[in-house]
Design a protein around this motif. Structure first.
Motif, PDB file in Angstrom:
ATOM      1  N   ALA A   4       0.834  -1.191   0.000  1.00  0.00           N
ATOM      2  CA  ALA A   4       0.000   0.000   0.000  1.00  0.00           C
ATOM      3  C   ALA A   4       0.873   1.247   0.000  1.00  0.00           C
ATOM      4  N   GLN A   5       0.316   2.326  -0.561  1.00  0.00           N
ATOM      5  CA  GLN A   5       1.022   3.602  -0.637  1.00  0.00           C
ATOM      6  C   GLN A   5       0.107   4.702  -0.134  1.00  0.00           C
ATOM      7  N   GLN A   6       0.677   5.887   0.080  1.00  0.00           N
ATOM      8  CA  GLN A   6      -0.111   7.049   0.489  1.00  0.00           C
ATOM      9  C   GLN A   6      -1.277   7.232  -0.484  1.00  0.00           C
ATOM     10  N   GLY A   7      -2.469   7.466   0.053  1.00  0.00           N
ATOM     11  CA  GLY A   7      -3.657   7.681  -0.765  1.00  0.00           C
ATOM     12  C   GLY A   7      -4.440   6.418  -1.057  1.00  0.00           C
ATOM     13  N   ASP A   8      -3.811   5.246  -0.916  1.00  0.00           N
ATOM     14  CA  ASP A   8      -4.531   3.989  -1.128  1.00  0.00           C
ATOM     15  C   ASP A   8      -5.496   3.747   0.023  1.00  0.00           C
ATOM     16  N   THR A   9      -6.591   3.076  -0.287  1.00  0.00           N
ATOM     17  CA  THR A   9      -7.509   2.626   0.753  1.00  0.00           C
ATOM     18  C   THR A   9      -7.234   1.155   0.982  1.00  0.00           C
ATOM     19  N   VAL A  10      -7.056   0.811   2.240  1.00  0.00           N
ATOM     20  CA  VAL A  10      -6.793  -0.582   2.597  1.00  0.00           C
ATOM     21  C   VAL A  10      -7.923  -1.076   3.492  1.00  0.00           C
ATOM     22  N   LEU A  11      -8.156  -2.355   3.439  1.00  0.00           N
ATOM     23  CA  LEU A  11      -9.087  -2.994   4.374  1.00  0.00           C
ATOM     24  C   LEU A  11      -8.237  -3.751   5.375  1.00  0.00           C
ATOM     25  N   ILE A  12      -8.471  -3.484   6.664  1.00  0.00           N
ATOM     26  CA  ILE A  12      -7.685  -4.139   7.702  1.00  0.00           C
ATOM     27  C   ILE A  12      -8.590  -4.746   8.761  1.00  0.00           C
ATOM     28  N   ASP A  13      -8.106  -5.825   9.328  1.00  0.00           N
ATOM     29  CA  ASP A  13      -8.679  -6.385  10.549  1.00  0.00           C
ATOM     30  C   ASP A  13      -7.701  -6.059  11.655  1.00  0.00           C
ATOM     31  N   TYR A  14      -8.214  -5.827  12.850  1.00  0.00           N
ATOM     32  CA  TYR A  14      -7.313  -5.573  13.966  1.00  0.00           C
ATOM     33  C   TYR A  14      -7.943  -5.974  15.284  1.00  0.00           C
ATOM     34  N   LYS A  15      -7.066  -6.203  16.239  1.00  0.00           N
ATOM     35  CA  LYS A  15      -7.436  -6.380  17.638  1.00  0.00           C
ATOM     36  C   LYS A  15      -6.561  -5.406  18.406  1.00  0.00           C
ATOM     37  N   ILE A  16      -7.151  -4.761  19.401  1.00  0.00           N
ATOM     38  CA  ILE A  16      -6.427  -3.797  20.220  1.00  0.00           C
ATOM     39  C   ILE A  16      -6.405  -4.315  21.657  1.00  0.00           C
ATOM     40  N   HIS A  17      -5.201  -4.369  22.223  1.00  0.00           N
ATOM     41  CA  HIS A  17      -5.039  -4.797  23.615  1.00  0.00           C
ATOM     42  C   HIS A  17      -4.352  -3.699  24.417  1.00  0.00           C
ATOM     43  N   LYS A  18      -4.774  -3.561  25.683  1.00  0.00           N
ATOM     44  CA  LYS A  18      -4.041  -2.711  26.611  1.00  0.00           C
ATOM     45  C   LYS A  18      -2.792  -3.478  27.052  1.00  0.00           C
ATOM     46  N   ASP A  20      -1.976  -4.636  29.801  1.00  0.00           N
ATOM     47  CA  ASP A  20      -2.247  -5.775  30.687  1.00  0.00           C
ATOM     48  C   ASP A  20      -2.881  -6.949  29.951  1.00  0.00           C
ATOM     49  N   GLY A  21      -3.036  -6.818  28.617  1.00  0.00           N
ATOM     50  CA  GLY A  21      -3.595  -7.887  27.807  1.00  0.00           C
ATOM     51  C   GLY A  21      -5.086  -7.792  27.569  1.00  0.00           C
ATOM     52  N   THR A  22      -5.769  -6.858  28.213  1.00  0.00           N
ATOM     53  CA  THR A  22      -7.211  -6.706  28.048  1.00  0.00           C
ATOM     54  C   THR A  22      -7.547  -6.289  26.616  1.00  0.00           C
ATOM     55  N   LEU A  23      -8.449  -7.030  25.987  1.00  0.00           N
ATOM     56  CA  LEU A  23      -8.916  -6.706  24.640  1.00  0.00           C
ATOM     57  C   LEU A  23      -9.878  -5.523  24.726  1.00  0.00           C
ATOM     58  N   VAL A  24      -9.588  -4.446  23.971  1.00  0.00           N
ATOM     59  CA  VAL A  24     -10.437  -3.247  24.017  1.00  0.00           C
ATOM     60  C   VAL A  24     -11.007  -2.862  22.654  1.00  0.00           C
ATOM     61  N   GLY A  25     -10.647  -3.601  21.618  1.00  0.00           N
ATOM     62  CA  GLY A  25     -11.190  -3.328  20.296  1.00  0.00           C
ATOM     63  C   GLY A  25     -10.928  -4.504  19.383  1.00  0.00           C
ATOM     64  N   ASP A  26     -11.861  -4.740  18.452  1.00  0.00           N
ATOM     65  CA  ASP A  26     -11.764  -5.930  17.610  1.00  0.00           C
ATOM     66  C   ASP A  26     -12.708  -5.754  16.417  1.00  0.00           C
ATOM     67  N   ASP A 131      -0.925   2.241  27.198  1.00  0.00           N
ATOM     68  CA  ASP A 131      -0.144   1.796  26.049  1.00  0.00           C
ATOM     69  C   ASP A 131      -0.983   0.745  25.337  1.00  0.00           C
ATOM     70  N   LEU A 132      -1.021   0.797  24.013  1.00  0.00           N
ATOM     71  CA  LEU A 132      -1.874  -0.106  23.237  1.00  0.00           C
ATOM     72  C   LEU A 132      -1.054  -0.943  22.273  1.00  0.00           C
ATOM     73  N   THR A 133      -1.509  -2.158  22.029  1.00  0.00           N
ATOM     74  CA  THR A 133      -0.917  -3.025  21.014  1.00  0.00           C
ATOM     75  C   THR A 133      -2.005  -3.376  20.013  1.00  0.00           C
ATOM     76  N   PHE A 134      -1.731  -3.079  18.744  1.00  0.00           N
ATOM     77  CA  PHE A 134      -2.637  -3.407  17.657  1.00  0.00           C
ATOM     78  C   PHE A 134      -2.079  -4.624  16.924  1.00  0.00           C
ATOM     79  N   ASP A 135      -2.888  -5.649  16.760  1.00  0.00           N
ATOM     80  CA  ASP A 135      -2.563  -6.777  15.894  1.00  0.00           C
ATOM     81  C   ASP A 135      -3.333  -6.518  14.608  1.00  0.00           C
ATOM     82  N   VAL A 136      -2.603  -6.122  13.552  1.00  0.00           N
ATOM     83  CA  VAL A 136      -3.209  -5.666  12.301  1.00  0.00           C
ATOM     84  C   VAL A 136      -2.963  -6.691  11.203  1.00  0.00           C
ATOM     85  N   THR A 137      -4.012  -7.011  10.444  1.00  0.00           N
ATOM     86  CA  THR A 137      -3.904  -7.869   9.264  1.00  0.00           C
ATOM     87  C   THR A 137      -4.398  -7.083   8.065  1.00  0.00           C
TER      88      THR A 137
END
Length: 145
Positions: A4-18, A20-26, A131-137
Motif C-alpha cells: 500500500a502507498q499514500q492515498g490507497d484505501t486498505v481494508l484491515i482487521d485488527y485487535k487492540i489490547h491494553k 495488561d492484555g485486556t482486549l479493548v477493540g476488535d 499503552d496499546l498493542t494493535f494486531d493488524v492484518t
C-alpha cells in the motif's frame, strides 16, 4: 501492486489490547475496516506499518500512551452540580454524558460517582494513559484513483 502507498484505501482487521492484555477493540464482528493511508483516520505508526505490508501480512504495532490517547489527566475529572444536569435520565456510574465546551465543541464525559449534590465525571478518553498493542492484518489494497 504489492504494498500500500499514500492515498490507497486498505481494508484491515485488527485487535487492540491494553498493556495488561485486556482486549479493548476488535473488528471480528464488524469485518475489515477501510482506512485511506494519509488521511489520519488511524495512528500514524499504524499507517507507516501498512505501507510496509502486503495483502495477508500481519503486524503487531505498539503505540505508547503519549502517541495514542495521551496521558491521563487528573484536571479532566470534574464535579458537576446536580442542578446543572437534567433530572432524567438519572446519572449513574459508567454513563456517558455529552457536554458543550466553551469553544462550542462537544466532549464526552464518563460518570464516575454520583451523590446528592454533584456528579463526578471524567473527560479523559477511556484509553488515556494506556499503552496499546494493535494486531493488524492487511486484507485488501485499493489503489488511489
Amino acid at each position: 501492486m504489492t504494498q500500500a502507498q499514500q492515498g490507497d484505501t486498505v481494508l484491515i482487521d485488527y485487535k487492540i489490547h491494553k498493556s495488561d492484555g485486556t482486549l479493548v477493540g476488535d473488528t471480528s464482528e464488524a469485518g475489515p475496516q477501510p482506512i485511506t493511508i494519509g488521511e489520519g483516520a488511524i495512528f500514524p505508526k499504524i499507517e507507516e506499518k501498512l505501507t510496509e505490508m502486503k495483502v495477508g501480512d500481519q503486524q503487531k504495532v505498539e503505540i505508547a500512551s503519549d502517541n495514542a490517547f495521551g496521558p491521563r489527566r487528573d484536571d479532566m475529572v470534574i464535579d458537576i452540580p446536580r442542578q446543572n444536569l437534567p433530572a432524567e435520565p438519572a446519572p449513574e456510574p459508567g454513563m456517558a454524558l455529552q457536554a458543550q465546551q466553551q469553544d462550542g465543541s462537544s466532549v464526552t464525559l464518563y460518570v464516575l460517582d454520583v451523590n446528592e449534590e454533584a456528579v463526578k465525571a471524567d473527560a479523559n478518553h477511556p484509553l488515556a494513559g494506556e499503552d496499546l498493542t494493535f494486531d493488524v492484518t492487511l486484507r485488501e489494497i485499493r489503489a488511489a484513483a
